[in-house]
Enzyme design. Structure first.
Site, mmCIF file in Angstrom:
data_model
loop_
_atom_site.group_PDB
_atom_site.id
_atom_site.type_symbol
_atom_site.label_atom_id
_atom_site.label_comp_id
_atom_site.label_asym_id
_atom_site.label_seq_id
_atom_site.Cartn_x
_atom_site.Cartn_y
_atom_site.Cartn_z
ATOM 1 N N GLY A 55 39.255 45.100 48.135
ATOM 2 C CA GLY A 55 39.395 46.230 47.232
ATOM 3 C C GLY A 55 40.849 46.479 46.898
ATOM 4 O O GLY A 55 41.745 46.037 47.627
ATOM 5 N N CYS A 82 39.494 40.861 53.551
ATOM 6 C CA CYS A 82 40.678 41.513 52.993
ATOM 7 C C CYS A 82 40.666 43.008 53.327
ATOM 8 O O CYS A 82 40.861 43.376 54.478
ATOM 9 C CB CYS A 82 40.756 41.246 51.491
ATOM 10 S SG CYS A 82 42.390 41.588 50.776
ATOM 11 N N TYR A 83 40.430 43.890 52.365
ATOM 12 C CA TYR A 83 40.343 45.323 52.655
ATOM 13 C C TYR A 83 39.314 45.572 53.754
ATOM 14 O O TYR A 83 39.525 46.405 54.640
ATOM 15 C CB TYR A 83 39.950 46.075 51.381
ATOM 16 C CG TYR A 83 39.891 47.582 51.528
ATOM 17 C CD1 TYR A 83 40.970 48.378 51.140
ATOM 18 C CD2 TYR A 83 38.761 48.205 52.039
ATOM 19 C CE1 TYR A 83 40.919 49.769 51.275
ATOM 20 C CE2 TYR A 83 38.698 49.578 52.188
ATOM 21 C CZ TYR A 83 39.775 50.367 51.799
ATOM 22 O OH TYR A 83 39.718 51.735 51.946
ATOM 23 N N HIS A 169 40.318 35.214 51.110
ATOM 24 C CA HIS A 169 39.059 35.311 50.366
ATOM 25 C C HIS A 169 38.310 33.971 50.412
ATOM 26 O O HIS A 169 38.618 33.057 49.640
ATOM 27 C CB HIS A 169 39.335 35.695 48.911
ATOM 28 C CG HIS A 169 39.799 37.112 48.752
ATOM 29 N ND1 HIS A 169 38.927 38.152 48.562
ATOM 30 C CD2 HIS A 169 41.045 37.647 48.787
ATOM 31 C CE1 HIS A 169 39.612 39.282 48.462
ATOM 32 N NE2 HIS A 169 40.895 39.004 48.600
ATOM 33 N N GLU A 171 35.376 33.453 49.352
ATOM 34 C CA GLU A 171 34.435 33.375 48.238
ATOM 35 C C GLU A 171 35.010 32.680 47.014
ATOM 36 O O GLU A 171 34.252 32.268 46.133
ATOM 37 C CB GLU A 171 33.929 34.777 47.861
ATOM 38 C CG GLU A 171 34.964 35.712 47.257
ATOM 39 C CD GLU A 171 35.746 36.507 48.284
ATOM 40 O OE1 GLU A 171 36.213 37.612 47.941
ATOM 41 O OE2 GLU A 171 35.894 36.035 49.430
ATOM 42 N N SER A 223 17.184 36.509 21.538
ATOM 43 C CA SER A 223 18.292 35.961 20.749
ATOM 44 C C SER A 223 18.202 34.450 20.630
ATOM 45 O O SER A 223 18.861 33.852 19.785
ATOM 46 C CB SER A 223 19.627 36.332 21.399
ATOM 47 O OG SER A 223 19.796 35.622 22.614
ATOM 48 N N GLY A 224 17.406 33.830 21.519
ATOM 49 C CA GLY A 224 17.346 32.380 21.573
ATOM 50 C C GLY A 224 18.290 31.797 22.600
ATOM 51 O O GLY A 224 18.275 30.592 22.862
ATOM 52 N N GLY A 225 19.130 32.656 23.213
ATOM 53 C CA GLY A 225 20.007 32.209 24.276
ATOM 54 C C GLY A 225 19.240 32.010 25.570
ATOM 55 O O GLY A 225 18.048 32.317 25.674
ATOM 56 N N ASP A 227 19.349 33.541 28.545
ATOM 57 C CA ASP A 227 18.871 34.706 29.291
ATOM 58 C C ASP A 227 17.634 35.331 28.650
ATOM 59 O O ASP A 227 16.620 35.566 29.324
ATOM 60 C CB ASP A 227 19.992 35.752 29.401
ATOM 61 C CG ASP A 227 21.293 35.137 29.877
ATOM 62 O OD1 ASP A 227 21.235 34.144 30.620
ATOM 63 O OD2 ASP A 227 22.363 35.638 29.496
ATOM 64 N N SER A 228 17.704 35.607 27.349
ATOM 65 C CA SER A 228 16.558 36.244 26.697
ATOM 66 C C SER A 228 15.368 35.288 26.618
ATOM 67 O O SER A 228 14.209 35.724 26.659
ATOM 68 C CB SER A 228 16.932 36.748 25.305
ATOM 69 O OG SER A 228 17.309 35.689 24.449
ATOM 70 N N LYS A 365 23.877 33.403 36.196
ATOM 71 C CA LYS A 365 23.475 32.506 35.109
ATOM 72 C C LYS A 365 22.753 31.264 35.612
ATOM 73 O O LYS A 365 21.704 30.890 35.080
ATOM 74 C CB LYS A 365 24.707 32.098 34.301
ATOM 75 C CG LYS A 365 24.440 31.078 33.200
ATOM 76 C CD LYS A 365 23.644 31.661 32.031
ATOM 77 C CE LYS A 365 24.539 32.487 31.152
ATOM 78 N NZ LYS A 365 23.850 32.947 29.918
#
Length: 509
Positions: A55, A82-83, A169, A171, A223-225, A227-228, A365
């Site tokens: 953070g 970290c934090y 970190h 990650e 949208s055709g992408g 995700d949708s 994604k």
């Protein structure tokens, strides 16, 4: 079904979702919640570990976020990053010193002493640091397991091998063997079996959707992408012909987009709505990115509401919101900063008539892609490069006039075609054009020109949270530049973006 869960308490780090991403890659379900949430009287039985994120605040400062230290009293393994490490140290009586300067970037870690967490790690390796304060003395009941230059405690571990603090970190990809370290914590220390799989998600989400929607009809913004499309396929499996997909032509699409979507998704009760004039008129004179996104988000909703009134019993709107959209758009996690409002999250109006359904809201994604493949979507559709919901509006810097959008659309078509012809489309995460609100002097046909600049952007990424620019072959860049300048009216200069994320974002707005 309750999955084994590692709970992440977020203290405002922009890396927090990368922690979640690394755990999901291991098949371990995790959930992020604000560090300001009070601790429950007891943990759910499926929670097998806690992670305290990094953070921006100082644990010694007045701006340190509120935190219920009862979280640290539960009998589950804890990893502080970290934090989070500094908070653990302070809680158990260790010493924290303020740094004279911030340590940011790569640093060499040296192992010292025995460790459950670092048992099979090399004596030295490279890690990624991003901190000011640091632990100068580990608390009682802990021992130091790694140091970096300047006598900074890089890692500490409780004597029972169940509580750990890392100043670096793990990650981020810049830390050597960071994924292996997270695996060690999740699998070996917490005992995670890795029961989070796309097939299990589909089965559970289909049942949840049926329970949420009941017998109602659902409008899906398609949208055709990627995700949708995944959302539409998931809903189609859950409720069949009670799904009604709407494709909105907002005048901000790429060349050929409308026709290709209409052809491919005709079986999904698809309605194509031409609202291009409505969007472009509302965007006239608008140059500020956040304002663009909010205008686009609101008009999308209004169009969906109007179309839903034509469908009896339609009370729900489904959209392809992903986890990164949520994290970047709104500070739902306490002290986290808003990076930009995604049109489908932070850009939504407060007075919506429809209830949102967002089946992918907790997925990244690549997880959405895995679900799409499991649902039977084509590889071409699933592996499409990301395209922003606001479309070309956030790639047309400055005003989105019809003329400038036409220029950008033509340049983008050339870049997409050249990338595909060269075999790079599937090698990279994303490639596109940006039209800059900058004019430069050029010489074309022995005459002076004063026209706009087109920037080309291509990045490598795994999850969209970090990205590095792609070293495209010079001959490919040369062809793209030559074609854009020669074929697209209004552009006389092409530049290439060599910025990574962070510090930049993938899109320019």
């Amino acid at each position: 079904m309750q999955h084994q869960t590692i709970q992440i308490l977020d203290f405002g780090s922009q890396y927090t979702q990368l922690i979640a991403r690394r755990l999901r890659e291991l098949g371990v379900y995790c959930a992020i919640r604000p560090c300001t949430d009070g601790a429950p009287e007891s943990l759910d039985s499926n929670i097998i570990g806690l992670v305290l994120s990094g953070g921006p605040a100082s644990v010694l400062g007045e701006d340190a976020p509120a935190f219920d230290e009862a979280w640290l009293d539960f009998d589950v393994p804890i990893l502080g990053i970290c934090y989070g490490m500094q908070l653990l140290s302070l809680h158990h009586g260790g010493r924290i010193d303020r740094g004279e300067r911030r340590e940011y970037g790569r640093s060499e870690l040296t192992r010292v002493g025995e460790s459950v967490l670092l048992a099979d790690f090399e004596p030295t390796h490279t890690v990624w640091m991003s901190h000011g304060d640091h632990v100068s003395e580990a608390p009682a009941g802990f021992h130091v397991i790694a140091m970096t230059k300047g006598d900074v405690v890089a890692a500490m571990e409780s004597e029972d091998g169940r509580v750990f603090g890392l100043q670096f970190h793990p990650e981020v990809t810049h830390t050597d063997r960071g994924e292996a370290l997270i695996r060690r914590f999740a699998k070996d220390v917490c005992g995670a079996t890795g029961d989070w799989r796309p097939e299990a998600f589909i089965e559970e989400e289909v049942e949840r959707l049926r329970g949420t929607v009941g017998e109602d009809q659902v409008i899906c913004g398609l949208s055709g992408g990627v995700d949708s499309s995944v959302v539409a396929a998931l809903l189609h499996r859950a409720i069949g012909d009670r799904l009604h997909c709407i494709f909105v032509d907002n005048g901000l699409l790429r060349e050929g987009e409308r026709d290709s979507v209409a052809e491919e998704f005709s079986e999904y009760q698809l309605t194509v709505v031409d609202a291009s004039d409505r969007f472009l008129d509302a965007l006239a004179g608008v140059t500020e990115p956040e304002r663009k996104r909010k205008i686009i988000g609101e008009i999308f909703i209004r169009v969906f509401e109007e179309e839903s009134r034509k469908v009896k019993g339609a009370h729900f709107l489904a959209q392809g919101t992903l986890y990164p959209d949520v994290i970047e758009s709104v500070s739902v996690r306490g002290p986290s900063a808003t990076i930009k409002s995604h049109h489908n999250v932070g850009g939504l109006p407060d007075d919506m008539e429809l209830t949102l359904v967002e089946p992918l809201r907790e997925l990244f994604k690549d997880e959405a892609r895995a679900v799409g493949l499991a649902l039977g979507l084509s590889e071409d559709r699933v592996w499409r490069q990301p395209f922003p919901g606001p479309g070309l509006a956030v790639r047309c810097l400055g005003e989105c006039s019809r003329e400038r959008l036409a220029t950008l659309r033509a340049a983008d078509a050339i870049v997409r075609a050249e990338i595909a012809d060269a075999g790079w489309e599937r090698k990279i995460w994303q490639s596109f054009c940006v039209l800059l609100p900058v004019k430069t002097v050029g010489v074309m046909g022995d005459e002076r020109t004063y026209e706009e600049v087109c920037a080309i952007r291509a990045v490598h990424s795994h999850d969209g949270m970090t990205a590095s620019w792609v070293e495209l072959p010079y001959d490919l860049m040369g062809r793209m530049s030559s074609r854009v300048i020669n074929e697209v009216k209004g552009v006389n200069r092409v530049v290439y973006d060599i910025s990574s994320k962070p510090p930049g974002t993938i899109e320019w707005e």
